[in-house]
Design an enzyme around this catalytic site. Structure first.
Site, PDB file in Angstrom:
ATOM      1  CG  HIS A 127      -2.049  -0.998   1.096  1.00 50.98           C
ATOM      2  ND1 HIS A 127      -3.328  -0.653   0.732  1.00 50.98           N
ATOM      3  CD2 HIS A 127      -2.068  -2.340   1.253  1.00 50.98           C
ATOM      4  CE1 HIS A 127      -4.085  -1.738   0.687  1.00 50.98           C
ATOM      5  NE2 HIS A 127      -3.337  -2.778   1.004  1.00 50.98           N
ATOM      6  NE  ARG A 235      -2.141   6.986   8.311  1.00 54.25           N
ATOM      7  CZ  ARG A 235      -0.818   7.059   8.420  1.00 54.25           C
ATOM      8  NH1 ARG A 235      -0.250   7.296   9.589  1.00 54.25           N
ATOM      9  NH2 ARG A 235      -0.047   6.894   7.364  1.00 54.25           N
ATOM     10  CE  LYS A 240      -0.757  10.252   4.968  1.00 50.86           C
ATOM     11  NZ  LYS A 240      -1.307   9.520   3.832  1.00 50.86           N
ATOM     12  NE  ARG A 273       2.325   4.489  11.518  1.00 51.46           N
ATOM     13  CZ  ARG A 273       2.737   4.481  10.271  1.00 51.46           C
ATOM     14  NH1 ARG A 273       3.840   5.093   9.943  1.00 51.46           N
ATOM     15  NH2 ARG A 273       2.071   3.839   9.340  1.00 51.46           N
ATOM     16  CG  ASP A 334      -0.007   9.452   0.618  1.00 52.82           C
ATOM     17  OD1 ASP A 334      -0.017   8.319   1.104  1.00 52.82           O
ATOM     18  OD2 ASP A 334      -0.747  10.376   1.007  1.00 52.82           O
ATOM     19  CB  VAL A 339      -7.779  12.195   1.639  1.00 49.57           C
ATOM     20  CG1 VAL A 339      -8.415  13.551   1.823  1.00 49.57           C
ATOM     21  CG2 VAL A 339      -7.733  11.449   2.974  1.00 49.57           C
ATOM     22  CE  LYS A 341      -7.433   7.141  -6.745  1.00 50.48           C
ATOM     23  NZ  LYS A 341      -7.202   5.733  -7.091  1.00 50.48           N
ATOM     24  CE1 TYR A 461      22.752 -16.539 -24.038  1.00 55.67           C
ATOM     25  CE2 TYR A 461      22.549 -17.145 -26.346  1.00 55.67           C
ATOM     26  CZ  TYR A 461      22.684 -16.178 -25.366  1.00 55.67           C
ATOM     27  OH  TYR A 461      22.746 -14.856 -25.713  1.00 55.67           O
ATOM     28  CG  ASP A 462      18.093 -16.426 -25.410  1.00 57.34           C
ATOM     29  OD1 ASP A 462      17.442 -16.382 -24.356  1.00 57.34           O
ATOM     30  OD2 ASP A 462      18.362 -15.408 -26.085  1.00 57.34           O
TER      31      ASP A 462
END
Ligand code: GDG
Length: 471
Positions: A127, A235, A240, A273, A334, A339, A341, A461-462
């Site tokens: 995320h 947050r 941010k 946090r 980010d 937010v 959207k 090889y290939d």
């Protein structure tokens, strides 16, 4: 997950020691909601979450290497916590279940699961940003984390940039090549793909049109008194860009005295946090800066900034989105930023302008917003002015395009897309005839090789091997 037959595993947020007596009851209650608790002690949470996740991975992956700390004991706690999650999955997993692992807290889990389960199907989604190689390689445990992720059949990111950084890192640090977004490791083929997370569009648009939100807006209007409203919602986090944004707003008021008394900047900061010292410091700095700006430019009856330091109820949030003339969203980094959207989806009766920094993942999709370089105060000040002066017709035109896009790729579609692609990896392997050895088969093969008296080595090889072996 509620609309499909799934089980959500996660830490229930309480100390394992305190929950000893109630553990069975908690488990049963959560199971009714298709959830399954993974218990951790407060000490584990401190070392694993507050230290390794929040003070090592989070700053480094958001391009704040100067804030990252590297503690071997925190790393060990991270490994242990991932193992605890692995045990929990092993307890509940049944043959045929797909596993979707979320985020930077569990990057070792895909590999651990692959070693414990018989032919599992594993997806992983990050995320937050995956940083460029030059930043990522600073991590002392960089190879272990990449190996951990390579246990997945599918690794998903919000943007192509993050996916490209991941491919570069696996090539340079592990020596694994990729082709068409598929990395071939020694015992896995991992597909890498992009899934820009959407929102529950109808939930925001629907709530914005309710009577409750109408009432909420009427109440707000008593204070706003038809002033223009600028809004930001974050947050509490240094990524941010809250301080930089306040600085830009102050410069805006300084350079544009005509706008004083004519607008209100609503700053919503949601506590987060609090146990980490850097976050407590940031909170103090925001408090001081808001006080300084209000003191300098405010007057009796008008404060330039309305500062709310707490989570607000959903309808109030939507009311603010709907009422705000400008959303000022300027993170320094980010992964996506939802937010931005949500603001657009809540615009049901009047337009508005989104100002968004180019270092937010969502800027890749929302190019009709005013995109700014967050390090350039002049750029933000100019965007604020442009937003406040933009004609309604232009606002509506931009909004129409943005909303159409967001309505199409919702969070539900995002999840479905991810699961379809994950299931597609099995089909692809079958079609290609690619067979991945499981851990047991691999061990058997290595043992036979070691015990063999004579060994034949075929080097390819290939594609040369194909004609050679058919002769
Ligand atoms: C991580 C990544 C990525 C905020 N204040 C209130 C409130 N919120 C809700 C918003 C939004 C969510 O919290 C915040 O999501 P973001 O995407 O903006 O940021 P992170 O929390 O950092 O999320 C991020 C995301 O994961 C998803 O992949 O986009 O980049 O860092 O949904 O609405 N909700 C309520 N009251 C508040 O005061 N009710």
């Amino acid at each position: 997950y509620k609309t499909s037959d799934s089980l959500w595993l996660g830490w229930p947020g309480i100390d394992r020691k305190n929950s000893n007596a109630d553990r069975e009851e908690i488990t049963q209650r959560l199971l009714q909601d298709h959830c399954y608790p993974v218990f951790l002690s407060q000490r584990e949470v401190d070392e694993y979450y507050n230290k390794f996740c929040s003070a090592t991975i989070w700053p480094l992956f958001h391009y704040f290497p100067q804030y990252a700390t590297y503690s071997p004991s925190a790393w060990q706690a991270y490994e242990r916590a991932n193992r605890t999650f692995c045990d929990a999955v092993v307890d509940v997993w049944q043959q045929g279940d797909a596993i979707w692992v979320h985020d930077f807290h569990l990057m070792l889990l895909p590999r651990m699961l692959r070693e414990r389960l018989q032919d599992p199907l594993i997806g992983f989604f990050l995320h937050i940003p995956f940083p460029s190689l030059e930043i990522y390689r600073l991590l002392p445990w960089r190879t272990q984390i990449l190996e951990g992720l390579m246990g997945a059949d599918l690794v998903g990111f919000h943007t192509w940039d993050y996916a490209a950084h991941f491919l570069t890192s696996t090539r340079y640090l592990l020596g694994y090549d990729s082709s068409m977004g598929r990395i071939t490791g020694p015992d896995t083929i991992t597909k890498v793909d992009v899934f820009p997370m959407g929102i529950d569009y109808e939930r925001f648009a629907g709530t914005a049109s309710t009577r409750e939100v109408d009432r909420e807006i009427k109440k707000l209007e008593e204070s706003f008194q038809s002033r223009r409203v600028i809004l930001s919602v974050d947050r509490l986090d240094y990524t941010k860009g809250i301080l930089r944004r306040l600085e830009a707003f102050s410069t805006f008021l300084e350079e544009n005295p005509d706008y004083r008394e004519k607008l209100t900047y609503v700053v919503v900061v949601v506590p987060s946090r609090i146990g980490v010292a850097r976050y407590a410091l940031l909170k103090r700095q925001i408090d001081e800066m808001v006080g300084a700006i209000n003191g300098k430019y405010g007057s009796i009856g008008w404060a330039p900034i309305w500062y709310i330091y707490r989570a607000i109820p959903f309808p109030s949030l939507v009311a603010l989105y709907r009422r705000a003339d400008v959303a000022l969203i300027t993170p320094l980094r980010d992964g996506m930023n939802l937010v931005a959207k949500e603001y657009l989806a809540s615009k049901v009766d009047r337009p508005g302008v989104l100002i968004l920094s180019e270092t937010a993942g969502s800027a890749k999709e929302l190019s009709e917003a005013l995109i700014v370089n967050v390090n350039n105060t002049d750029d933000i000040v100019a965007a604020l002015k442009e937003a406040l002066q933009m004609s309604e017709a232009e606002q509506e035109e931009r909004l129409r395009i943005l909303q159409r896009r967001l309505r199409r790729y919702t969070v539900k579609r995002w999840a479905q897309d991810f699961i379809d692609t994950l299931e597609g990896t099995v089909k692809w392997r079958e079609e290609m005839g690619a067979h991945i050895l499981g851990a047991q088969a691999r061990r058997r093969m290595i043992k036979s090789y070691q015990q063999a008296q004579r060994r034949l080595l075929l080097l390819d090889y290939d594609g040369m091997l194909a004609p050679f072996s058919t002769r």
